[in-house]
Design a protein around this motif. Structure first.
Motif, mmCIF file in Angstrom:
data_model
loop_
_atom_site.group_PDB
_atom_site.id
_atom_site.type_symbol
_atom_site.label_atom_id
_atom_site.label_comp_id
_atom_site.label_asym_id
_atom_site.label_seq_id
_atom_site.Cartn_x
_atom_site.Cartn_y
_atom_site.Cartn_z
ATOM 1 N N ARG A 291 0.851 -1.196 0.000
ATOM 2 C CA ARG A 291 0.000 0.000 0.000
ATOM 3 C C ARG A 291 0.885 1.243 0.000
ATOM 4 N NH1 ARG A 291 -5.325 1.023 1.043
ATOM 5 N NH2 ARG A 291 -5.641 -1.216 1.322
ATOM 6 N N ILE A 292 0.380 2.329 -0.577
ATOM 7 C CA ILE A 292 1.038 3.634 -0.520
ATOM 8 C C ILE A 292 0.155 4.581 0.263
ATOM 9 C CG2 ILE A 292 1.781 5.647 -1.864
ATOM 10 C CD1 ILE A 292 2.598 3.771 -4.104
ATOM 11 N N GLN A 293 0.768 5.314 1.185
ATOM 12 C CA GLN A 293 0.059 6.346 1.941
ATOM 13 C C GLN A 293 0.635 7.706 1.548
ATOM 14 O OE1 GLN A 293 -2.603 6.328 4.523
ATOM 15 N NE2 GLN A 293 -2.446 8.361 3.603
ATOM 16 N N ILE A 294 -0.167 8.559 0.919
ATOM 17 C CA ILE A 294 0.249 9.911 0.542
ATOM 18 C C ILE A 294 -0.332 10.890 1.543
ATOM 19 C CG2 ILE A 294 0.071 11.730 -1.210
ATOM 20 C CD1 ILE A 294 0.012 9.566 -3.344
ATOM 21 N N VAL A 295 0.527 11.801 2.036
ATOM 22 C CA VAL A 295 0.069 12.879 2.909
ATOM 23 C C VAL A 295 0.501 14.209 2.290
ATOM 24 C CG1 VAL A 295 -0.009 11.560 5.043
ATOM 25 C CG2 VAL A 295 2.144 12.594 4.365
ATOM 26 N N ALA A 296 -0.408 15.175 2.318
ATOM 27 C CA ALA A 296 -0.120 16.462 1.683
ATOM 28 C C ALA A 296 -1.212 17.446 2.068
ATOM 29 C CB ALA A 296 -0.058 16.315 0.164
ATOM 30 N N CYS A 297 -1.006 18.707 1.691
ATOM 31 C CA CYS A 297 -1.981 19.759 1.978
ATOM 32 C C CYS A 297 -2.254 20.566 0.707
ATOM 33 C CB CYS A 297 -1.460 20.705 3.065
ATOM 34 S SG CYS A 297 -1.184 19.938 4.667
ATOM 35 N N MET A 314 -3.062 1.776 -13.020
ATOM 36 C CA MET A 314 -1.993 1.209 -13.838
ATOM 37 C C MET A 314 -1.239 0.090 -13.129
ATOM 38 S SD MET A 314 -0.508 4.701 -15.536
ATOM 39 C CE MET A 314 0.759 3.808 -16.400
ATOM 40 N N ALA A 315 -0.980 0.274 -11.843
ATOM 41 C CA ALA A 315 -0.125 -0.668 -11.121
ATOM 42 C C ALA A 315 -0.895 -1.618 -10.216
ATOM 43 C CB ALA A 315 0.904 0.102 -10.289
ATOM 44 N N ASP A 316 -2.211 -1.428 -10.080
ATOM 45 C CA ASP A 316 -3.024 -2.269 -9.201
ATOM 46 C C ASP A 316 -2.455 -2.277 -7.784
ATOM 47 O OD1 ASP A 316 -5.187 -3.894 -8.594
ATOM 48 O OD2 ASP A 316 -4.108 -5.742 -9.060
ATOM 49 N N LEU A 317 -2.049 -1.098 -7.338
ATOM 50 C CA LEU A 317 -1.449 -0.928 -6.016
ATOM 51 C C LEU A 317 -2.313 0.052 -5.225
ATOM 52 C CD1 LEU A 317 0.891 -1.247 -3.976
ATOM 53 C CD2 LEU A 317 2.127 0.534 -5.260
ATOM 54 N N PRO A 318 -2.884 -0.368 -4.096
ATOM 55 C CA PRO A 318 -3.760 0.528 -3.343
ATOM 56 C C PRO A 318 -3.024 1.781 -2.861
ATOM 57 C CG PRO A 318 -4.007 -1.734 -2.588
ATOM 58 C CD PRO A 318 -2.813 -1.713 -3.493
ATOM 59 N N VAL A 319 -3.683 2.915 -2.958
ATOM 60 C CA VAL A 319 -3.110 4.200 -2.547
ATOM 61 C C VAL A 319 -4.134 4.937 -1.702
ATOM 62 C CG1 VAL A 319 -2.139 6.405 -3.289
ATOM 63 C CG2 VAL A 319 -1.740 4.335 -4.669
ATOM 64 N N ASP A 320 -3.736 5.379 -0.534
ATOM 65 C CA ASP A 320 -4.556 6.248 0.308
ATOM 66 C C ASP A 320 -3.966 7.655 0.261
ATOM 67 O OD1 ASP A 320 -6.288 4.215 1.222
ATOM 68 O OD2 ASP A 320 -4.790 3.585 2.696
ATOM 69 N N VAL A 321 -4.818 8.641 0.139
ATOM 70 C CA VAL A 321 -4.383 10.038 0.127
ATOM 71 C C VAL A 321 -5.163 10.773 1.196
ATOM 72 C CG1 VAL A 321 -4.048 12.103 -1.275
ATOM 73 C CG2 VAL A 321 -4.068 9.853 -2.371
ATOM 74 N N GLU A 322 -4.446 11.455 2.083
ATOM 75 C CA GLU A 322 -5.135 12.146 3.166
ATOM 76 C C GLU A 322 -4.587 13.547 3.365
ATOM 77 O OE1 GLU A 322 -6.648 10.426 6.521
ATOM 78 O OE2 GLU A 322 -6.216 8.350 5.986
ATOM 79 N N VAL A 323 -5.494 14.425 3.783
ATOM 80 C CA VAL A 323 -5.098 15.779 4.171
ATOM 81 C C VAL A 323 -4.226 15.665 5.414
ATOM 82 C CG1 VAL A 323 -5.935 18.007 4.981
ATOM 83 C CG2 VAL A 323 -7.199 16.769 3.202
ATOM 84 N N ALA A 324 -3.002 16.160 5.309
ATOM 85 C CA ALA A 324 -2.028 15.942 6.379
ATOM 86 C C ALA A 324 -2.478 16.538 7.708
ATOM 87 C CB ALA A 324 -0.680 16.534 5.964
ATOM 88 N N GLY A 420 4.544 -6.020 -12.937
ATOM 89 C CA GLY A 420 4.162 -6.896 -14.036
ATOM 90 C C GLY A 420 2.808 -6.594 -14.639
ATOM 91 N N LYS A 421 2.293 -5.387 -14.433
ATOM 92 C CA LYS A 421 0.985 -5.030 -14.971
ATOM 93 C C LYS A 421 1.072 -4.495 -16.399
ATOM 94 C CE LYS A 421 -0.790 -6.216 -11.102
ATOM 95 N NZ LYS A 421 -1.556 -7.474 -11.004
ATOM 96 N N ILE A 422 2.259 -4.078 -16.810
ATOM 97 C CA ILE A 422 2.497 -3.686 -18.198
ATOM 98 C C ILE A 422 3.811 -4.318 -18.639
ATOM 99 C CG2 ILE A 422 1.218 -1.504 -18.075
ATOM 100 C CD1 ILE A 422 3.908 -0.052 -17.807
ATOM 101 N N ASP A 423 3.955 -4.548 -19.939
ATOM 102 C CA ASP A 423 5.210 -5.096 -20.436
ATOM 103 C C ASP A 423 6.132 -3.969 -20.890
ATOM 104 O OD1 ASP A 423 4.199 -4.233 -22.878
ATOM 105 O OD2 ASP A 423 3.703 -6.247 -23.592
ATOM 106 N N GLU A 424 7.318 -4.315 -21.354
ATOM 107 C CA GLU A 424 8.301 -3.302 -21.732
ATOM 108 C C GLU A 424 7.801 -2.449 -22.890
ATOM 109 O OE1 GLU A 424 12.935 -2.950 -23.275
ATOM 110 O OE2 GLU A 424 12.258 -4.781 -22.278
ATOM 111 N N ALA A 425 7.094 -3.048 -23.835
ATOM 112 C CA ALA A 425 6.588 -2.287 -24.976
ATOM 113 C C ALA A 425 5.602 -1.209 -24.526
ATOM 114 C CB ALA A 425 5.928 -3.223 -25.983
#
Length: 606
Positions: A291-297, A314-324, A420-425
């Protein structure tokens, strides 16, 4: 953002070139060089590192000439070495360049097939070879230059010397700025008025597509079609701070126009233009992150939301974004297998720093996406991802926002490839799409006159609604935030699908509704929302692309048509119209654009 200076002078040129380049150090650079006409023969001096290194080379090997060009380079194509430093020379031609030549690989292959040998890893060298090739075909220098420009795709500013033409410098602009300076028996070209400040205060600014040839007494400027044109000569004030605004009334306006350059620089830092692969610094393995946790204002938070859309899709990777400012007070559940990303232009935002430290205390890996690499957040992070957009003076963020989004876009591609969600091409294709962004942003900025006309009526509104779907929803939030920040008009951004769940009650004949809808997978539903708004008397400002304009429901009050682009870079391309709308509304209302009331550039207290 590379710096350019060219001089057709009456006195020794080397020291003057260096003096001007010192005024461009604020743009950032990792090598520098100069070239000059010495008795009709081109000579150059280059050095990696700071200008003092170049000065040491010039002390050992002086250049005695009155006409020359100079450059501070921030590496895009090729490492920051002497062989990749500008100027680049091919035959009788020396070139300095700011920007990215998008089709350089095919041009280089074509030239190599003709027997041309390249001495660097840069895209710039193809320009020198093309001009020299055209000279060898019998064209005069100006015609050879124009024939070369017609082959180039991308955003660029150029200054060119041709051996034997001892009193001439040629220049061109397509995206990054280039100015012409008028002196007494000598002429100049430079990246901005600041570069020309030591020599003259009379400056004309080239428009996109223009090219110019200067000699001792004049400048002949041509438009993209080859017609001789005049550009107004302005007298710059003595203040260096004001001069740095160039041809603009406010820093915010200048920084909006800086975005093709700023994004070019950001993208080049995170992709390899020769291999068309991503290159994300640090040892973070996205295949092992859960998981990715993004914090910002503020605007940085909205950039994080766009990052969430891109990375998850694109990456099928969960991302949480929160007001810091809220993050640590609710004591969120975190795990050590996640990556924390702090986004902050200054790197000193107090709330973001506190949230970032909270994540680190939970054992999370940490990355700082900042503009200031010496900042506190950058110093405390495991990995630093600079956005490289240069100083941003206006309080309302513009070029830092698009640079943050550009970096997150490259990050999404890299994460998708690692997982591995996209190839080199597909990675190669997406990198090529990213490299198109500076040119398309410049085209989007060219919508300014259309946007200025809209601003006259929007400035009379009490409330404005912004609507969007998918990645255009965060862009709607950003458009509303910009309008609030600098014009003081109440504005709200909504996911267009939420319209029927409340906001439609606000629609009336006095409320402009800005709908952001490129022709993508969301377009049909966005068009339906547009029809709902118009059926209730809403005054729609429809920002779309050419295909969207052709398929839009009839009745929009205004249609702003941005250039067609891949969905990956649509947020970058659609940023300029919403920024310009806020800017021109604020100007219309007489607001203090660069320093809006109650706001500060860096919020270092809670």
């Amino acid at each position: 953002m590379c710096g350019i200076i060219g001089i057709v002078g009456k006195s020794p040129v080397a020291g003057r070139l260096v003096e001007s380049l010192k005024r461009l150090e604020y743009r950032g650079y990792d090598s520098a060089g100069v070239a000059a006409q010495v008795n009709g023969v081109l000579e150059r001096r280059r050095a990696p590192g700071k200008l003092r290194e170049l000065e040491a080379v010039l002390e050992r090997q002086p250049l005695v000439a009155a006409t020359g060009i100079g450059h501070t380079r921030w590496a895009t194509h090729g490492a920051p070495t002497e062989r990749n430093a500008h100027p680049h020379i091919a035959g009788r031609v020396a070139v300095v360049h700011n920007g990215i030549i998008e089709n350089f690989a095919e041009l280089r292959a074509e030239l190599e097939a003709k027997g041309r040998v390249f001495a660097s890893d840069t895209d710039t060298e193809v320009v020198a070879h093309l001009i020299d090739e055209n000279l060898n075909a019998g064209l005069e220098p100006l015609a050879a230059f124009k024939a070369t420009l017609d082959r180039l795709s991308g955003a660029y500013a150029l200054a060119v010397l041709v051996g034997g033409d001892t009193d001439v410098v040629m220049g061109a602009r397509n995206g990054p700025p280039l100015a012409v300076g008028y002196g007494d028996g000598e002429m100049f070209v430079g990246s901005d008025g600041l570069a020309l400040g030591p020599f003259t205060n009379r400056v004309a600014y080239l428009e996109d597509g223009d090219y110019v040839i200067i000699d001792h007494g004049s400048a002949r400027i041509f438009d993209a079609g080859g017609a001789l044109v005049e550009r107004p000569i302005k007298t710059l004030p003595a203040s260096a701070a004001v001069m740095e605004k160039g041809n603009y009334r406010h820093f915010m306006e200048k920084e909006i126009h800086d975005q093709p350059e700023g994004c070019q620089r950001t993208i080049a830092a995170y992709v390899d233009t020769l291999t068309t692969r991503t290159k994300i610094p640090g040892d973070i393995d996205f295949a092992k992150i859960d998981r990715i946790q993004i914090v910002a204002c503020g605007t940085a938070y909205i950039a994080g939301l766009l990052g969430k859309y891109l990375i998850e899709r694109m990456a099928d990777l969960p991302v949480d974004v929160e007001v810091a400012s809220e993050f640590r007070y609710r004591e969120p559940a975190l795990n050590a297998g996640s990556l924390a990303i702090a986004i902050s232009q200054s790197g000193e935002t107090a709330d973001t720093l506190a949230a970032f430290r909270y994540c680190q205390a939970k054992g999370m890996q940490s990355a700082a996406l900042v503009n200031t690499v010496e900042s506190t957040i950058a110093r405390e992070a495991d990995v630093i991802w600079p956005i490289h957009c240069g100083p941003e003076i206006g309080v309302a963020s513009t070029k830092a926002f698009t640079a943050q989004v550009a970096m997150l876009s490259a990050l999404a591609v890299a994460a998708a490839r690692q997982r591995g969600k996209i190839d080199e091409a597909e990675e190669n294709r997406l990198v090529r799409v990213l490299l198109e962004a500076p040119r398309l942003i410049a085209e989007s900025i060219n919508l300014e006159e259309a946007v200025r006309a809209i601003a006259v009526d929007v400035s009379k509104a009490r409330d404005v609604l912004y609507l969007g779907r998918g990645p255009m929803y965060p862009m709607a939030l950003e458009g509303a935030l910009k309008l609030k920040e600098i014009s003081y008009i109440h504005a709200e951004g909504y996911a267009a699908g939420e319209l029927k769940h409340g906001p439609i009650a606000l629609v009336d004949e006095a409320t402009p509704i800005v709908i952001l809808a490129p022709f993508d997978s969301y377009f049909e539903k966005s068009a339906s929302n547009m029809s709902e708004v118009m059926a209730r008397g809403g005054q729609v400002v429809f920002i779309t692309d050419p295909e969207g304009e052709r398929n839009a429901p009839a009745g929009a009050r205004v249609v702003v048509t941005a250039p067609k682009c891949d969905p990956l870079i649509a947020p970058l391309v659609f940023s300029a119209p919403i920024q310009l709308l806020a800017y021109h509304v604020a100007v219309q209302k007489g607001a203090d654009v660069d320093q809006p009331r109650n706001l500060a550039k860096s919020v270092t207290v809670e």
